[in-house]
Design a protein around this motif. Structure first.
Motif, PDB file in Angstrom:
ATOM      1  N   GLY A   7      56.073 -58.658 -89.111  1.00  0.00           N
ATOM      2  CA  GLY A   7      56.212 -59.875 -88.291  1.00  0.00           C
ATOM      3  C   GLY A   7      57.608 -60.006 -87.729  1.00  0.00           C
ATOM      4  O   GLY A   7      58.163 -61.110 -87.661  1.00  0.00           O
ATOM      5  N   ASN A   9      59.083 -60.219 -85.036  1.00  0.00           N
ATOM      6  CA  ASN A   9      59.435 -61.076 -83.894  1.00  0.00           C
ATOM      7  C   ASN A   9      59.485 -62.556 -84.254  1.00  0.00           C
ATOM      8  O   ASN A   9      59.749 -63.384 -83.385  1.00  0.00           O
ATOM      9  N   TYR A  11      60.503 -66.310 -86.097  1.00  0.00           N
ATOM     10  CA  TYR A  11      61.727 -67.140 -86.204  1.00  0.00           C
ATOM     11  C   TYR A  11      62.613 -66.676 -87.362  1.00  0.00           C
ATOM     12  O   TYR A  11      63.790 -66.347 -87.175  1.00  0.00           O
ATOM     13  N   ILE A  12      62.025 -66.636 -88.578  1.00  0.00           N
ATOM     14  CA  ILE A  12      62.811 -66.222 -89.747  1.00  0.00           C
ATOM     15  C   ILE A  12      63.078 -64.719 -89.700  1.00  0.00           C
ATOM     16  O   ILE A  12      64.195 -64.258 -89.956  1.00  0.00           O
ATOM     17  N   ARG A  32      52.845 -57.328 -83.313  1.00  0.00           N
ATOM     18  CA  ARG A  32      51.427 -57.187 -82.987  1.00  0.00           C
ATOM     19  C   ARG A  32      51.176 -56.591 -81.608  1.00  0.00           C
ATOM     20  O   ARG A  32      50.056 -56.216 -81.294  1.00  0.00           O
ATOM     21  N   LYS A  36      55.796 -58.045 -77.558  1.00  0.00           N
ATOM     22  CA  LYS A  36      56.594 -58.733 -78.583  1.00  0.00           C
ATOM     23  C   LYS A  36      57.709 -57.826 -79.089  1.00  0.00           C
ATOM     24  O   LYS A  36      58.807 -58.286 -79.404  1.00  0.00           O
ATOM     25  N   THR A  80      56.943 -60.755 -93.986  1.00  0.00           N
ATOM     26  CA  THR A  80      57.086 -62.152 -93.538  1.00  0.00           C
ATOM     27  C   THR A  80      55.861 -62.667 -92.782  1.00  0.00           C
ATOM     28  O   THR A  80      55.689 -63.874 -92.662  1.00  0.00           O
ATOM     29  N   TYR A 164      47.250 -74.519 -94.382  1.00  0.00           N
ATOM     30  CA  TYR A 164      48.470 -73.697 -94.404  1.00  0.00           C
ATOM     31  C   TYR A 164      49.021 -73.587 -95.821  1.00  0.00           C
ATOM     32  O   TYR A 164      49.290 -72.492 -96.323  1.00  0.00           O
ATOM     33  N   LYS A 168      49.335 -70.153 -98.225  1.00  0.00           N
ATOM     34  CA  LYS A 168      50.586 -69.625 -98.803  1.00  0.00           C
ATOM     35  C   LYS A 168      50.470 -69.512-100.320  1.00  0.00           C
ATOM     36  O   LYS A 168      50.947 -68.556-100.922  1.00  0.00           O
ATOM     37  N   VAL A 198      62.269 -74.940 -92.613  1.00  0.00           N
ATOM     38  CA  VAL A 198      63.356 -74.105 -92.093  1.00  0.00           C
ATOM     39  C   VAL A 198      63.765 -74.612 -90.714  1.00  0.00           C
ATOM     40  O   VAL A 198      62.922 -74.763 -89.820  1.00  0.00           O
ATOM     41  N   SER A 215      58.147 -75.296 -87.587  1.00  0.00           N
ATOM     42  CA  SER A 215      59.146 -76.148 -88.260  1.00  0.00           C
ATOM     43  C   SER A 215      60.227 -76.618 -87.279  1.00  0.00           C
ATOM     44  O   SER A 215      60.610 -77.790 -87.273  1.00  0.00           O
TER      45      SER A 215
HETATM   46  P1  NDP Z   1      56.801 -67.708 -86.805  1.00  0.00           P
HETATM   47  O1  NDP Z   1      55.546 -68.313 -86.306  1.00  0.00           O
HETATM   48  O2  NDP Z   1      57.966 -67.628 -85.911  1.00  0.00           O
HETATM   49  O3  NDP Z   1      56.502 -66.250 -87.372  1.00  0.00           O
HETATM   50  C1  NDP Z   1      55.286 -65.885 -87.922  1.00  0.00           C
HETATM   51  C2  NDP Z   1      55.159 -64.386 -87.904  1.00  0.00           C
HETATM   52  O4  NDP Z   1      53.899 -64.019 -88.496  1.00  0.00           O
HETATM   53  C3  NDP Z   1      55.134 -63.822 -86.472  1.00  0.00           C
HETATM   54  O5  NDP Z   1      55.679 -62.540 -86.445  1.00  0.00           O
HETATM   55  C4  NDP Z   1      53.641 -63.777 -86.179  1.00  0.00           C
HETATM   56  O6  NDP Z   1      53.284 -62.803 -85.233  1.00  0.00           O
HETATM   57  C5  NDP Z   1      53.096 -63.375 -87.531  1.00  0.00           C
HETATM   58  N1  NDP Z   1      51.691 -63.789 -87.629  1.00  0.00           N
HETATM   59  C6  NDP Z   1      51.213 -65.042 -87.525  1.00  0.00           C
HETATM   60  N2  NDP Z   1      49.874 -65.037 -87.619  1.00  0.00           N
HETATM   61  C7  NDP Z   1      49.507 -63.748 -87.783  1.00  0.00           C
HETATM   62  C8  NDP Z   1      48.261 -63.082 -87.926  1.00  0.00           C
HETATM   63  N3  NDP Z   1      47.114 -63.750 -87.921  1.00  0.00           N
HETATM   64  N4  NDP Z   1      48.261 -61.746 -88.036  1.00  0.00           N
HETATM   65  C9  NDP Z   1      49.426 -61.060 -88.019  1.00  0.00           C
HETATM   66  N5  NDP Z   1      50.631 -61.622 -87.897  1.00  0.00           N
HETATM   67  C10 NDP Z   1      50.672 -62.952 -87.774  1.00  0.00           C
HETATM   68  O7  NDP Z   1      57.142 -68.556 -88.102  1.00  0.00           O
HETATM   69  P2  NDP Z   1      58.248 -68.466 -89.228  1.00  0.00           P
HETATM   70  O8  NDP Z   1      59.290 -67.474 -88.902  1.00  0.00           O
HETATM   71  O9  NDP Z   1      58.614 -69.838 -89.528  1.00  0.00           O
HETATM   72  O10 NDP Z   1      57.389 -67.925 -90.457  1.00  0.00           O
HETATM   73  C11 NDP Z   1      57.646 -66.687 -91.098  1.00  0.00           C
HETATM   74  C12 NDP Z   1      57.193 -66.786 -92.530  1.00  0.00           C
HETATM   75  O11 NDP Z   1      57.928 -67.808 -93.192  1.00  0.00           O
HETATM   76  C13 NDP Z   1      55.718 -67.132 -92.728  1.00  0.00           C
HETATM   77  O12 NDP Z   1      55.236 -66.385 -93.824  1.00  0.00           O
HETATM   78  C14 NDP Z   1      55.762 -68.618 -93.075  1.00  0.00           C
HETATM   79  O13 NDP Z   1      54.654 -69.007 -93.836  1.00  0.00           O
HETATM   80  C15 NDP Z   1      57.048 -68.658 -93.879  1.00  0.00           C
HETATM   81  N6  NDP Z   1      57.670 -69.978 -94.025  1.00  0.00           N
HETATM   82  C16 NDP Z   1      58.135 -70.674 -92.941  1.00  0.00           C
HETATM   83  C17 NDP Z   1      58.737 -71.903 -93.097  1.00  0.00           C
HETATM   84  C18 NDP Z   1      59.269 -72.676 -91.940  1.00  0.00           C
HETATM   85  O14 NDP Z   1      59.593 -73.869 -92.128  1.00  0.00           O
HETATM   86  N7  NDP Z   1      59.418 -72.102 -90.760  1.00  0.00           N
HETATM   87  C19 NDP Z   1      58.885 -72.498 -94.430  1.00  0.00           C
HETATM   88  C20 NDP Z   1      58.398 -71.674 -95.503  1.00  0.00           C
HETATM   89  C21 NDP Z   1      57.823 -70.463 -95.292  1.00  0.00           C
HETATM   90  P3  NDP Z   1      52.884 -63.247 -83.717  1.00  0.00           P
HETATM   91  O15 NDP Z   1      54.156 -63.683 -83.060  1.00  0.00           O
HETATM   92  O16 NDP Z   1      52.331 -62.011 -83.130  1.00  0.00           O
HETATM   93  O17 NDP Z   1      51.893 -64.365 -83.830  1.00  0.00           O
END
Ligand code: NDP
Length: 343
Positions: A7, A9, A11-12, A32, A36, A80, A164, A168, A198, A215
């Motif tokens: 993942g 690309n 945010y985190i 994906r 991206k 991630t 959600y 998790k 975050v 977030s």
């Molecule tokens: P983003 O939405 O920016 O990132 C999510 C990532 O997961 C992207 O790369 C996205 O790919 C990928 N993804 C989402 N759905 C799917 C799917 N069905 N199949 C494959 N890949 C998928 O969010 P964050 O950076 O915030 O989240 C990253 C991680 O951190 C996650 O595991 C989230 O649960 C966790 N997290 C986030 C928090 C927050 O407040 N932001 C707090 C606690 C945990 P694509 O761009 O192609 O959709």
């Protein structure tokens, strides 16, 4: 050493990549789609870190063996990928990628990752907290048993946030189960990072506030766009962490021996929404000259405010010892970033 980040690309994740590349690691990121990956490659090339970054496409993380090729030759993994948005109807839409994606990564590492020493999984405080009306403190010993139960009962009538949180919880549980079952067959161990909300400046591909990740979109809506204005909304409290710190936690969890076998809450502390608004208004107007920021309901945050959710930071302090950004720093850097984008 080469680190695989799924993942890449997100945010985190983009900040995880940045810390890794700045510290001299070679990185293989999964995305994906070609488009991206293009943004990620161009971003790191533009800041002088393109040469040690390789991107591969894993279109469907739910597929058996999805990461079989991606894990080949890497020394460590940060997983991630997981869906986090509010448009979920059927729990399976989140459960499948969250659970199968996570277990699938571990399976691929078992099969094709003989050099892997550690796998860090991005879980969440969503897998820890049980929402309640009275102030509560949570630690790594706590599990969110309520959300999976709620989703089991309500099915597709479950609120998206419950789906959600359940996804998790179940994904993290599945990761620990898989690890315990295969411990004797692998040379790696598992570490889990549990961030609360975050916030902080985005470096991933966003071209409008509407395209922000969940977030930060909420932070933007409340602190910049004045939505929601309700007393209930503004007095909501929880834990938070800056994106630069929780991403650094992923890297430290790969490096520090003591992180092995641990789930670690990474938090700067608690907040209520009015507090962010109050902090934003305390900064010089040059930080965000675009328009006047909302003032909210100032009396909802005072020195007497009691936070409803407090996370125990002691394990993080003992193992990772990150110097967390303050609310003032995060707010300033985020508003400056938004201002530059003309938002
Ligand atoms: P983003 O939405 O920016 O990132 C999510 C990532 O997961 C992207 O790369 C996205 O790919 C990928 N993804 C989402 N759905 C799917 C799917 N069905 N199949 C494959 N890949 C998928 O969010 P964050 O950076 O915030 O989240 C990253 C991680 O951190 C996650 O595991 C989230 O649960 C966790 N997290 C986030 C928090 C927050 O407040 N932001 C707090 C606690 C945990 P694509 O761009 O192609 O959709």
């Amino acid at each position: 050493d080469k680190v695989l980040v799924s993942g890449a690309n997100g945010y985190i994740a983009l900040w995880v990549l940045r810390h890794l590349l700045e510290r001299g690691y070679a990185v293989r990121g999964t995305v994906r789609s070609e488009a991206k990956g293009k943004f990620v490659k161009e971003y790191f090339t533009s800041i002088g870190h393109g040469d040690k970054l390789e991107l591969v496409i894993v279109e469907d993380i739910e597929k058996e063996g999805a990461f079989d090729e991606a894990v080949k030759g890497v020394d460590a993994i940060a997983h991630t990928s997981s869906p986090f948005h509010g448009n979920v109807k059927n729990p399976e839409e989140f459960y499948r990628p969250a659970i199968q994606g996570t277990v699938g990564m571990l399976k691929s590492a078992l099969k094709n990752g003989p050099n892997v020493k550690r796998i860090v999984v991005t879980s969440s405080c969503a897998a820890i907290l049980t929402p309640s009306d009275k102030p509560s403190t949570f630690s790594e010993l706590d599990w969110n048993e309520a959300s999976p139960k709620e989703v089991e009962e309500k099915g597709s009538d479950s609120p998206p946030m419950s789906i959600y949180r359940a996804s998790k919880t179940l994904a993290e549980k599945a990761a620990w189960e898989f690890y315990m079952e295969h411990k004797s067959e692998v040379k790696w161990d598992l570490a889990v990072i549990n961030p609360p909300f975050v916030f902080g400046p985005p470096i991933h591909d966003v071209n409008s506030p509407a395209s922000l990740n969940t977030s930060l979109k909420t932070w933007y809506d409340i602190v910049v766009a004045d939505n929601p204005k309700t007393k209930e909304g503004l007095s909501f409290s929880s834990g938070w962490v800056d994106v630069r710190d929780t991403s650094l936690a992923h890297v430290l969890a790969l490096e520090k021996e003591a992180a092995g076998g641990e789930r670690i809450i990474t938090t700067a502390g608690s907040f209520n929404w009015q507090e962010w608004i109050t902090v934003a208004n305390s900064l010089p107007s040059s930080v965000y000259p675009n328009h006047k920021l909302p003032t909210g309901i100032p009396e909802l945050f005072t020195s007497e405010t009691v936070y409803n959710i407090i996370y125990d930071k002691s394990k993080e302090e003992r193992i990772l010892a990150i110097k967390f950004h303050t609310k003032e720093e995060t707010t300033k850097d985020t508003l400056e970033d938004f201002a530059k984008r003309g938002w």
